[in-house]
Design an enzyme around this catalytic site. Structure first.
Site, PDB file in Angstrom:
ATOM      1  N   LYS A 115       0.854  -1.178   0.000  1.00  0.00           N
ATOM      2  CA  LYS A 115       0.000   0.000   0.000  1.00  0.00           C
ATOM      3  C   LYS A 115       0.894   1.234   0.000  1.00  0.00           C
ATOM      4  CE  LYS A 115      -3.717  -0.161   2.539  1.00  0.00           C
ATOM      5  NZ  LYS A 115      -4.661  -0.301   3.684  1.00  0.00           N
ATOM      6  N   ASP A 149     -14.220   0.294   9.326  1.00  0.00           N
ATOM      7  CA  ASP A 149     -14.603   0.293   7.907  1.00  0.00           C
ATOM      8  C   ASP A 149     -14.964  -1.127   7.473  1.00  0.00           C
ATOM      9  OD1 ASP A 149     -15.202   1.446   5.485  1.00  0.00           O
ATOM     10  OD2 ASP A 149     -13.142   1.429   4.740  1.00  0.00           O
TER      11      ASP A 149
END
Length: 467
Positions: free
Chosen positions: A44, A143
């Site tokens: 990432k 999330d």
């Protein structure tokens, strides 16, 4: 510019871009230094430059910090983090690659999830929540949604993407970053007050997406509650028929008000367990009655008799020890119990005579005398109370009886029952609870594990059938 084939840190070769945002990119890469052979990893990237907001930097650093401390088989393992300056400045996080499809991809492909699938997925995810939420301080994902849950070929669920993670308790007056995905995020999280029950809401909304085929934002709502039962079936989603137990459980998971939700993942999985356990290890209601538990059914009527704890032929050793101790202290106990009537008379005479000091002494005697009375009455109630449970006409009637006299009774429709579950007390004893929409009620204390399982499953089977 990151490109396929580029080698990062002289070790990781980028293969495929999985996600791209203005300041973030996620890549599938190959670790060529891994032993004994090259392995796949996820990298990432966060662009470290003009377009980056400081909130993004804070969340990225928090994700790195949290993943470093986590060690759970269903959370990707942290491998490394780095920063590069050329050709552009990027921060990087490297983590384990999980083979499988995220649940959003499976929904998009038209896969339908059965009630049995939901029980399995929910149980696995709640076990991950228990690990995260019981850290000190609690770790909140914030999330939860189908795209952040990967289903491996082994049917194991992995929780990924901790980019919105919270690892510290919210503090009054401090600024916060709004995170989450619309439809899956409860209202308190938008106000910066996320708690463990916030992740539970998101999980409930995710499970509804799997069941209906529609994102939560597309479901009808009434008073901010998601409508998904048969009477509110989505027009373009899957035909949805759920047992009363699962529907009530999902309603509690997605309740708009925090006070109406399960307080913890452990409570949620405990409430989910009875029915899922029944499918694995069925225990018929018609099984043999034990000394304390008797279950009788016919096509229209269920009757359960739970005899008192002290009806057992072999009283528990700890209760016998307690009774022996009280017997040895008999004379002292009589004196202590007498304090209540003495205090009452003393207070009454002091009030009539206007003796303020006497009133104080009387009140003190009343307080000292009331303790053993309340303790003794509570002990009698706990050990000598029997419970009668009857179900007919779509109603559940619960009676508490003492020596055959009914001193408390409640009647509720089946639709008011949210959960029936067992709470462990000791290694081989449990209390069976029923959760109505307005309150929780104990049906029986100190049942052995077999009786507890038979009672919860017999009641749940009956309510599912006639609810």
């Amino acid at each position: 510019m990151l490109t396929a084939g580029q080698v990062i840190q002289e070790r990781y070769q980028l293969r495929q871009q999985l996600r791209a945002q203005p300041t973030r990119q996620t890549w599938l890469a190959t670790d060529h230094r891994a032993t004994p052979k090259p392995t796949s990893v996820i990298i990432k990237f966060l662009a470290f430059g003009r377009g980056m907001a400081w909130d993004e930097m804070k969340l990225f650093e928090r994700e790195v910090q949290v993943l470093q401390q986590l060690d759970h088989p269903q959370i990707p393992q942290y491998i490394d983090s780095f920063h590069i300056q050329t050709p552009e400045p990027w921060l990087g996080l490297i983590e384990e690659y999980i083979l499988g499809n995220n649940l959003q991809t499976l929904i998009d492909q038209g896969q339908r999830f059965s009630e049995s699938d939901i029980y399995d997925l929910a149980t696995q995810i709640l076990e991950i929540f228990i690990y995260l939420h019981e850290q000190n301080p609690p770790i909140l994902h914030r999330d939860i949604k189908p795209s952040n849950l990967i289903l491996a070929p082994s049917q194991t669920v992995f929780l990924v993407d901790f980019g919105a993670v919270q690892n510290q308790l919210p503090q009054a007056g401090c600024s916060f970053t709004v995170v989450g995905t619309y439809g899956y995020t409860p209202i308190e999280q938008f106000g910066g007050q996320a708690v463990p029950a916030s992740d539970l809401y998101s999980l409930g909304a995710t499970l509804l997406h799997l069941l209906t085929g529609l994102a939560p934002a597309e479901l009808a709502q009434s008073d901010m509650r998601l409508q998904f039962r048969d009477g509110h079936r989505p027009a373009f989603g899957h035909r949805l028929t759920l047992t009363n137990h699962l529907a009530s459980w999902l309603e509690k998971m997605t309740a708009p008000a925090l006070a109406d939700r399960f307080k913890s993942a452990r409570a949620a999985v405990l409430a989910l367990t009875p029915l899922s356990a029944r499918k694995i290890v069925p225990v018929p209601a018609e099984g043999p009655s034990t000394h304390r538990l008797q279950i009788d059914t016919d096509p229209e009527h269920l009757q359960v008799q739970i005899h008192p704890i002290w009806s057992s032929p072999l009283p528990r050793l700890k209760d016998l020890a307690g009774m022996t101790f009280l017997t040895l202290l008999g004379p002292l106990a009589i004196v202590v119990l007498a304090l209540l009537p003495i205090g009452f008379n003393y207070t009454r005479h002091a009030l009539f005579s206007g003796d303020i000091g006497g009133v104080s002494i009387g009140v003190l005697l009343l307080c000292l005398g009331s303790v053993p009375w309340f303790t003794g009455l509570n002990w009698l109630k706990q050990n000598l109370t029997s419970t009668v449970i009857e179900s007919f006409g779509h109603r559940l009637v619960i009676k508490y009886q003492l020596l055959g006299w009914t001193y408390w009774q409640q009647s509720q429709p089946h639709t008011d029952i949210a959960d029936i579950y067992a709470v462990p007390l000791a290694r081989e004893e449990e209390t069976v609870m029923v959760n109505f929409k307005s309150r929780a009620l104990a049906l029986a204390h100190n049942l052995n594990n077999q009786d507890s399982q038979r009672l919860t499953q017999a009641l749940q089977q009956w309510i599912d059938r006639y609810g």
